[in-house]
Design a protein around this motif. Structure first.
Motif, short mmCIF file in Angstrom:
data_model
loop_
_atom_site.label_atom_id
_atom_site.label_comp_id
_atom_site.label_asym_id
_atom_site.label_seq_id
_atom_site.Cartn_x
_atom_site.Cartn_y
_atom_site.Cartn_z
N UNK A 157 -33.77 91.07 2.82
CA UNK A 157 -34.47 90.25 3.79
C UNK A 157 -33.50 89.35 4.54
N UNK A 158 -33.74 89.16 5.78
CA UNK A 158 -33.01 88.22 6.64
C UNK A 158 -31.67 88.74 7.13
N UNK B 121 -45.48 93.18 12.55
CA UNK B 121 -44.59 94.20 12.01
C UNK B 121 -45.28 94.92 10.86
N UNK C 181 -41.33 96.88 14.12
CA UNK C 181 -41.74 95.63 14.75
C UNK C 181 -42.19 95.88 16.19
N UNK D 246 -42.40 93.54 19.71
CA UNK D 246 -42.10 92.28 20.39
C UNK D 246 -42.64 92.34 21.81
N UNK E 86 -31.75 94.84 13.14
CA UNK E 86 -32.89 95.48 13.78
C UNK E 86 -32.38 96.36 14.92
N UNK F 39 -34.86 84.07 17.92
CA UNK F 39 -33.91 84.25 19.01
C UNK F 39 -33.63 82.94 19.73
N UNK G 131 -34.92 96.88 5.75
CA UNK G 131 -35.38 95.86 4.82
C UNK G 131 -34.79 96.07 3.43
N UNK H 147 -27.72 83.35 8.59
CA UNK H 147 -27.56 84.77 8.91
C UNK H 147 -27.71 84.90 10.42
N UNK I 215 -31.59 85.30 11.22
CA UNK I 215 -32.51 85.89 10.28
C UNK I 215 -33.15 84.83 9.43
N UNK I 216 -34.42 85.01 9.17
CA UNK I 216 -35.18 84.02 8.40
C UNK I 216 -35.65 84.65 7.11
N UNK I 217 -35.49 83.93 6.03
CA UNK I 217 -35.95 84.42 4.73
C UNK I 217 -37.46 84.31 4.64
N UNK I 218 -38.12 85.31 5.17
CA UNK I 218 -39.58 85.35 5.09
C UNK I 218 -39.96 86.82 5.13
N UNK I 219 -41.21 87.09 4.84
CA UNK I 219 -41.66 88.49 4.82
C UNK I 219 -41.35 89.18 6.13
N UNK I 220 -40.71 90.30 6.08
CA UNK I 220 -40.49 91.09 7.28
C UNK I 220 -39.19 90.84 7.97
N UNK I 221 -38.32 90.02 7.39
CA UNK I 221 -37.01 89.83 8.00
C UNK I 221 -37.13 89.45 9.46
N UNK I 222 -37.80 88.34 9.72
CA UNK I 222 -37.99 87.92 11.09
C UNK I 222 -36.69 87.42 11.69
N UNK I 223 -36.55 87.65 12.97
CA UNK I 223 -35.45 87.09 13.73
C UNK I 223 -35.98 85.98 14.62
N UNK J 284 -36.65 85.08 25.56
CA UNK J 284 -36.42 85.63 24.24
C UNK J 284 -37.61 86.48 23.80
#
Lengths: 115, 114
Positions: free
Chosen positions: A99-100, A48, A33, A35, A104, B104, A96, B32, B94-102, A42
């Protein structure tokens, strides 16, 4: 120790002069990723990679590009940096496996200054 | 609605006193939840996370957090703060979407005074 490495730690560039930031990892993680973090705010996800699959965030400016030539390395290219692009850029990785819920792991960041 | 929120911009505490950094989350979706710490001019360091199971999660550097479903909170705690705990703390979801987005929270700056 396995880790996420970012080079350089500090980068100074001129307005409009292309710049590349690099990230490498020894964790063998699938996902990498990038950022952007401004002034202790934040972190904001730019994009990614899941392996070679690139995923761009909808609000990431076209000025920002990325490359991932192999599992270990990922680059952030800023084609024409503006003063508003001055920020800390953070690279992170995750497995991965789920997911979620994956943790990281972040590199130390590159602080970009635009003159 | 914001997925995760940190209501305090800054927390001041004396060394040796208990430290609490607050985090609340919106009800929708799976909670999460993560805590990260950022020292000056450094990247984020993972402290702990709640995925499922025991509501009390223990993490690095003596930190712990309690998942409270009824209050939709995930406050970070340390029984006895150190000056070296002074840093910027981020709660994330954590969000259930492609790529395991965080997603913040806005961050809370902790200042521990000697």
């Amino acid at each position: 120790d396995a880790m996420v490495i970012q080079n350089p730690r500090y980068q100074v560039t001129q307005f409009g002069k292309p710049v590349t930031l690099s990230c490498s990892q020894t964790l063998n993680h699938n996902v990498m990723y990038w950022y952007q973090q401004k002034s202790s705010q934040a972190p904001k996800l730019l994009f990614h990679y899941y392996d070679k699959d690139f995923n761009n965030e909808a609000d990431t400016p076209d000025n920002f590009q990325s490359r991932r030539p192999n599992t270990s390395f990922c680059f952030l290219d800023i084609r024409s940096p503006g003063l508003g692009d001055a920020a800390m850029y953070l690279c992170a990785t995750s497995t991965r496996e789920s997911m979620s819920t994956d943790t990281q792991y972040f590199g130390p960041g590159t602080r970009l200054t635009v003159l | 609605a914001q997925s995760v929120a940190q209501p305090e911009d800054q927390v001041n505490v004396a060394e040796g006193n208990p430290l609490t950094v607050k985090c609340t989350y919106s009800v929708s979706g799976n909670p999460y939840l993560f805590w990260y710490v950022q020292y000056p001019n450094r990247g984020l360091q993972f402290l702990l996370k709640y995925i499922t199971g025991d509501n009390l999660v223990k993490g690095s550097y003596g930190f712990e957090a309690e998942f409270n479903k009824s209050q939709t909170s995930f406050h970070l705690k340390k029984p006895s703060a150190l000056v070296s705990d002074s840093a910027l703390y981020f709660c994330a979801r954590g969000i259930k979407a492609a790529g395991n987005k965080l997603t913040f929270g806005g961050g809370t700056r902790v200042l521990v005074k000697p």
